[in-house]
Design a protein around this motif. Sequence first.
Motif, mmCIF file in Angstrom:
data_model
loop_
_atom_site.group_PDB
_atom_site.id
_atom_site.type_symbol
_atom_site.label_atom_id
_atom_site.label_comp_id
_atom_site.label_asym_id
_atom_site.label_seq_id
_atom_site.Cartn_x
_atom_site.Cartn_y
_atom_site.Cartn_z
ATOM 1 N N HIS A 195 0.833 -1.207 0.000
ATOM 2 C CA HIS A 195 0.000 0.000 0.000
ATOM 3 C C HIS A 195 0.866 1.255 0.000
ATOM 4 O O HIS A 195 1.823 1.345 0.770
ATOM 5 C CB HIS A 195 -0.893 0.052 1.245
ATOM 6 C CG HIS A 195 -1.814 -1.106 1.392
ATOM 7 N ND1 HIS A 195 -3.068 -1.156 0.822
ATOM 8 C CD2 HIS A 195 -1.660 -2.279 2.043
ATOM 9 C CE1 HIS A 195 -3.638 -2.306 1.115
ATOM 10 N NE2 HIS A 195 -2.810 -3.022 1.858
ATOM 11 N N CYS A 248 -4.411 5.285 2.481
ATOM 12 C CA CYS A 248 -3.787 4.542 1.390
ATOM 13 C C CYS A 248 -4.079 5.274 0.086
ATOM 14 O O CYS A 248 -5.206 5.695 -0.153
ATOM 15 C CB CYS A 248 -4.354 3.126 1.322
ATOM 16 S SG CYS A 248 -3.713 2.212 -0.103
ATOM 17 N N ILE A 291 -3.907 3.880 -2.895
ATOM 18 C CA ILE A 291 -4.687 3.077 -3.841
ATOM 19 C C ILE A 291 -6.102 3.611 -3.686
ATOM 20 O O ILE A 291 -6.720 3.483 -2.621
ATOM 21 C CB ILE A 291 -4.608 1.571 -3.516
ATOM 22 C CG1 ILE A 291 -3.191 1.069 -3.823
ATOM 23 C CG2 ILE A 291 -5.652 0.794 -4.332
ATOM 24 C CD1 ILE A 291 -2.971 -0.395 -3.482
ATOM 25 N N HIS A 303 -8.899 1.627 -2.293
ATOM 26 C CA HIS A 303 -8.763 1.330 -0.860
ATOM 27 C C HIS A 303 -9.172 2.539 -0.022
ATOM 28 O O HIS A 303 -9.863 2.411 0.984
ATOM 29 C CB HIS A 303 -7.323 0.934 -0.524
ATOM 30 C CG HIS A 303 -6.906 -0.377 -1.118
ATOM 31 N ND1 HIS A 303 -5.659 -0.908 -0.940
ATOM 32 C CD2 HIS A 303 -7.594 -1.271 -1.891
ATOM 33 C CE1 HIS A 303 -5.581 -2.079 -1.563
ATOM 34 N NE2 HIS A 303 -6.735 -2.311 -2.153
ATOM 35 N N MET A 348 -9.870 2.883 3.869
ATOM 36 C CA MET A 348 -8.512 2.853 4.424
ATOM 37 C C MET A 348 -7.996 4.291 4.530
ATOM 38 O O MET A 348 -7.071 4.717 3.839
ATOM 39 C CB MET A 348 -7.595 1.988 3.550
ATOM 40 C CG MET A 348 -6.311 1.573 4.278
ATOM 41 S SD MET A 348 -5.245 0.514 3.286
ATOM 42 C CE MET A 348 -6.080 -1.070 3.416
HETATM 43 CU CU LIG Z 1 -4.165 0.231 -0.026
#
Ligand SMILES: [Cu+2]
Length: 496
Positions: free
Chosen positions: A421, A479, A481, A484, A489
């Motif tokens: 991540h 994170c 991403i 995510h 997250m």
């Molecule tokens: Cu992530």
Amino acid sequence: MAFSRRNLLLGAVTTAVFGLNLPRSLALATERFANPLKIPALIEGNPGEGGKLFELGIQAGTSKFLPGVATPTLGINGAYLGPTIKCRAGDRVTFRVKNNLTEPATLHWHGLHIPARQDGGPHQVVEPGAVWEPSFEIKQKASLCWYHSHLLEGTGEQVLRGLAGLFLIDDDESRSLNLPSEYGVDDIPLVLQDRRFNRDGGFEYLSTMGDVEMGYEGDVILVNGTIDPHVVLRRQRTRLRVLNGSNSRIYMLGRDDGADLVIIGSDGSLLERPVRQRRARLGPGERIELLVDMQPNKAVTLMSYPVIAGAMGSGMMMRGMRGNSETFPIIELRAAQLETNDLSVPERLIAVPHWNPAQAARTRIITLDMAMMGMGRMGSPAMDGPMGINRRSMDINRIDLRIPLGSVEIWEIRNATPLTHPFHIHDVQFRVLDRAGTPPEPYEHGLKDTVLVDAGSAVRIITEFSDFADPDHPYMYHCHILEHEDAGMMGQFVVV
Ligand SMILES: [Cu+2]
């Protein structure tokens, strides 16, 4: 250009299903490196009351990425992506952000050290038809930052559709180095993104379960919105300013001729001295600055190579699950007749601020958790959502951390999941202390705001929370991403 989709070993999705959706004939219809690289417009602001004024219009449009196909896109002052904003340290800047969409949006200034109210995160929503006017001083080192949508649970889709742009900061220290700095001539921006296309030409998004679990990956690479790009260089030495603006793909950059990359900058500053290395890994949200010297009438291709995650405790299966195992070209650099420019690389670039771990008031443990990997909960059994940090999914009404103004802190970011991540903190630029107990890569020794944390591993960073206290307006940490982040997250901190 198309390359093979990663293998999904888990989950309900198969690569066979994906293959049916690929507009293969379209993706292969362009010649290799046939298209001149698009260079985003540069805007430096108009003199206004108390500083420089920038007009930014968020709008919808259509873009032509594939031959004969119109793709619905979003952009800022254009159909796809936004202009490159350029400022100097010490500038007072105001942005007049008008949302011309029929949906809410935000613009977050990624990497900028500014008050939380101006940050452009999920709390600074610009409603359709509304205007948002953040105003702040540029108080940081010369660097390549960027801006992008940061809508709660909608960041991945809006960035995918095109809401992102570059934000260059210049200062006297960097100017004194005589680095290439003529934008679009010997100072070339490269926004790396990957996309999948539907048969009708639109971007395909969240069509598979894996898109959320592992993050969205495309099978076509765009550079500044250009497929199969080349750029013709006119100076012996060129500076490449590379942003990984992808939702989740990690690139392992290298040159096809085997020569070393000459790396001079990271996210939030130049490096103390140039670093020569064959490969450099670049996660979503991260930036890297390179110097490339050309020979007359020769070409160099900037490539991405298979990512070797330094993951502790991740076996074959995990690496297969999140392979980044492809080798593919990003852009061809072509030399025309070359004008001479300064080829000396200063041995010393800049002084990068650092903090002594002994100064740290505390170490915070930040654990990245996922609970939906289809093989039992990877994070804590007590987690309240599919993805989270320290067992909690993002809640916009909850402040997770209260950080005293001026405190130096170490954050130990632990990855309790089987994926790598990229971890990003708003407000600050940090130094990476170590990754799994060993020093970070030499090119990670500049100031950074985003760092890759490998599966089962931990990264320690150190920073200072200076200047902007505000108990009512939080900053985000999350994170990068984007799927995510949208799945929870992410957390919120206030500086008090
Ligand atoms: Cu992530």
